[in-house]
Design a protein around this motif. Structure first.
Motif, short mmCIF file in Angstrom:
data_model
loop_
_atom_site.label_atom_id
_atom_site.label_comp_id
_atom_site.label_asym_id
_atom_site.label_seq_id
_atom_site.Cartn_x
_atom_site.Cartn_y
_atom_site.Cartn_z
N UNK A 101 0.73 -9.48 -3.58
CA UNK A 101 -0.47 -8.63 -3.57
C UNK A 101 -0.11 -7.25 -4.11
N UNK A 102 -0.88 -6.79 -5.08
CA UNK A 102 -0.66 -5.48 -5.69
C UNK A 102 -1.99 -4.76 -5.87
N UNK A 103 -1.91 -3.46 -5.95
CA UNK A 103 -3.10 -2.68 -6.32
C UNK A 103 -2.65 -1.44 -7.07
N UNK A 104 -3.61 -0.84 -7.74
CA UNK A 104 -3.35 0.42 -8.42
C UNK A 104 -4.58 1.31 -8.35
N UNK A 105 -4.32 2.57 -8.18
CA UNK A 105 -5.35 3.59 -8.27
C UNK A 105 -5.27 4.13 -9.69
N UNK A 106 -6.39 4.10 -10.43
CA UNK A 106 -6.32 4.50 -11.83
C UNK A 106 -7.23 5.67 -12.18
N UNK A 107 -7.67 6.38 -11.21
CA UNK A 107 -8.51 7.56 -11.44
C UNK A 107 -8.59 8.37 -10.17
N UNK A 108 -9.54 9.27 -10.13
CA UNK A 108 -9.67 10.13 -8.95
C UNK A 108 -10.90 9.79 -8.11
N UNK A 109 -11.71 8.84 -8.57
CA UNK A 109 -12.90 8.46 -7.81
C UNK A 109 -12.56 7.48 -6.70
N UNK A 110 -13.46 7.36 -5.74
CA UNK A 110 -13.21 6.47 -4.60
C UNK A 110 -13.23 5.00 -5.02
N UNK A 111 -13.84 4.67 -6.14
CA UNK A 111 -13.89 3.29 -6.60
C UNK A 111 -12.90 2.99 -7.73
N UNK B 268 -1.26 1.63 2.68
CA UNK B 268 -0.37 0.48 2.79
C UNK B 268 0.30 0.27 1.44
N UNK B 269 1.45 -0.42 1.42
CA UNK B 269 2.21 -0.55 0.17
C UNK B 269 1.38 -1.14 -0.96
N UNK B 270 1.63 -0.64 -2.18
CA UNK B 270 0.87 -1.11 -3.35
C UNK B 270 1.46 -2.37 -3.99
N UNK C 20 0.29 1.22 -8.51
CA UNK C 20 0.34 2.69 -8.56
C UNK C 20 -0.55 3.26 -7.48
N UNK C 21 -0.07 4.31 -6.84
CA UNK C 21 -0.85 5.01 -5.82
C UNK C 21 -0.62 4.44 -4.44
#
Length: 178
Positions: free
Chosen positions: A76-86, A57-59, A52-53
């Motif tokens: 390789x996958x990633x997700x953004x789960x909030x609004x903070x930089x971490x 580069x592609x998630x 998500x997010x």
């Protein structure tokens, strides 16, 4: 009389809400297909997780390279789960010497690796890392069709390292066009 009716209506609503089962988190994952549907999902510590997010580069990426001793697959996958930089989590799977469908154990770190990182907690679990003291799990390739350009499979793993909670990834599935 109106107060009694209001009380009975509220009580009925409360009891009917208590009787409902929580939805099964597995039902919130994409189906385990083998059609090149470009899907990925799993449960991380019992909660649905998927890419998500976007951070430029592609998630969700999958690559497969052919070598004389078998192919090298990297997911390789990633997700953004909030609004903070971490507020960013990464999940990766890797296997080599792969020629087709089969199961690859994360206990054999020479041929298969699982990893999960959470920037918010500053924890990074890798099945190949010597600081990871507990590692279990496997990656199962259910379809590798180079002509059609499709790779599909399932996965699960549990990793632990001192200073971080265990990470339990279950019911993982992916289906991707190469």
């Amino acid at each position: 009389m109106n107060k009694l009716l209001l009380f009975l209506t509220a009580a009925a609503a409360l009891f009917s809400a208590c009787g409902k089962d929580d939805p099964d988190p597995v039902d919130q994952l994409p189906p385990a297909t083998q059609t090149g549907a470009n899907t990925f999902g799993c449960l991380v510590n019992g909660k649905p997780w998927g890419p998500r997010g976007n951070i430029s580069y592609p998630n969700y990426t999958v690559s497969y390279d052919v070598f004389p001793d078998g192919g090298l697959l990297e997911i390789a996958t990633y997700r953004i789960y909030g609004s903070g930089t971490n507020d960013l989590q990464f999940l990766s799977l890797w296997t080599k010497q792969m020629n087709g469908p089969g199961t690859y154990s994360f206990l054999n770190t020479q041929t298969a690796i699982a990893g999960f990182a959470d920037q918010r907690t500053n924890c990074d679990w890798r099945s190949r890392d010597s600081t990871t003291t507990y590692r279990r799990g496997q990656l199962t390739i259910t379809r590798l069709d180079l002509q059609a350009g499709i790779v599909s499979g399932t996965f699960s793993f549990t990793l632990y390292k001192p200073g971080c909670d265990s990470i339990r990834v279950t019911d993982g599935r992916f289906d991707r066009k190469l």
